[in-house]
Design a protein around this motif. Structure first.
Motif, PDB file in Angstrom:
ATOM      1  N   TYR A 138       0.840  -1.190   0.000  1.00  0.00           N
ATOM      2  CA  TYR A 138       0.000   0.000   0.000  1.00  0.00           C
ATOM      3  C   TYR A 138       0.878   1.243   0.000  1.00  0.00           C
ATOM      4  CZ  TYR A 138      -3.915  -3.064   1.355  1.00  0.00           C
ATOM      5  OH  TYR A 138      -4.883  -4.042   1.405  1.00  0.00           O
TER       6      TYR A 138
ATOM      7  N   ASN B 226      -7.413   8.973   5.845  1.00  0.00           N
ATOM      8  CA  ASN B 226      -6.031   8.468   5.862  1.00  0.00           C
ATOM      9  C   ASN B 226      -5.944   6.953   5.986  1.00  0.00           C
ATOM     10  OD1 ASN B 226      -4.853  11.083   5.631  1.00  0.00           O
ATOM     11  ND2 ASN B 226      -5.359  11.410   7.780  1.00  0.00           N
ATOM     12  N   GLN B 227      -6.819   6.239   5.287  1.00  0.00           N
ATOM     13  CA  GLN B 227      -6.798   4.776   5.279  1.00  0.00           C
ATOM     14  C   GLN B 227      -5.745   4.309   4.276  1.00  0.00           C
ATOM     15  OE1 GLN B 227      -8.450   2.464   7.109  1.00  0.00           O
ATOM     16  NE2 GLN B 227      -7.288   0.934   6.003  1.00  0.00           N
ATOM     17  N   PRO B 228      -4.769   3.496   4.699  1.00  0.00           N
ATOM     18  CA  PRO B 228      -3.777   2.989   3.761  1.00  0.00           C
ATOM     19  C   PRO B 228      -4.446   2.174   2.645  1.00  0.00           C
ATOM     20  CG  PRO B 228      -3.081   2.598   6.012  1.00  0.00           C
ATOM     21  CD  PRO B 228      -4.498   3.065   6.071  1.00  0.00           C
TER      22      PRO B 228
ATOM     23  N   THR C 287      -3.019   6.657   0.458  1.00  0.00           N
ATOM     24  CA  THR C 287      -4.025   6.760   1.505  1.00  0.00           C
ATOM     25  C   THR C 287      -5.316   7.229   0.853  1.00  0.00           C
ATOM     26  OG1 THR C 287      -3.444   9.044   2.032  1.00  0.00           O
ATOM     27  CG2 THR C 287      -2.388   7.313   3.348  1.00  0.00           C
TER      28      THR C 287
ATOM     29  N   GLN D 161      -1.778   9.102  -3.985  1.00  0.00           N
ATOM     30  CA  GLN D 161      -0.719   8.113  -4.218  1.00  0.00           C
ATOM     31  C   GLN D 161       0.226   8.671  -5.272  1.00  0.00           C
ATOM     32  OE1 GLN D 161      -1.666   3.801  -4.463  1.00  0.00           O
ATOM     33  NE2 GLN D 161      -0.824   3.906  -6.517  1.00  0.00           N
TER      34      GLN D 161
END
Length: 120
Positions: free
Chosen positions: A13, A43-45, A16, A89
């Protein structure tokens, strides 16, 4: 407990994501309820994966080039249909909407995405 395979997948990953939903929100002063964009997860990977699909024909028309985008993230995350997904990303931030049902596996899930064009 997170298993070894899941840890290996999550090391891939590189981005985010933030998930936003269009929800009714009541103003505390006026007590009027209106729909607003509300972040439900930040901010979720995650990882974006791109696949180019080219369709060449035997006509004089130019070849059609399409790109499919897939989001990889933890299997316990729930993203409702119609949600906005903002992914950062590789130095880029792009807004997407969920276009397909999630394919949920033991260690991750995959969601087909489309560029965000607006709430339905």
């Amino acid at each position: 407990m997170v298993n070894v395979r899941r840890k290996a997948i999550e090391r891939l990953y590189k981005g985010t994501c933030t998930i936003k939903e269009f929800q009714p929100v009541k103003d505390p002063i006026t007590h009027i309820t209106s729909k607003k964009e509300v972040p439900v997860l930040e901010n979720q990977p995650c990882k974006l994966s791109f696949e180019k699909q080219t369709s060449a024909t035997n006509t004089n028309a130019p070849a059609i080039i399409a790109q499919s985008t897939k989001l990889f993230l933890a299997p316990e995350i729930v993203i409702k249909a119609g949600s906005k997904i903002i992914v950062s990303q590789n130095g880029k931030t792009i807004e997407y909407s969920r276009s397909g049902e999630a394919a949920v596996y033991m260690d991750h899930q995959e969601i087909a995405l489309e560029l965000f064009k607006g709430y339905a």
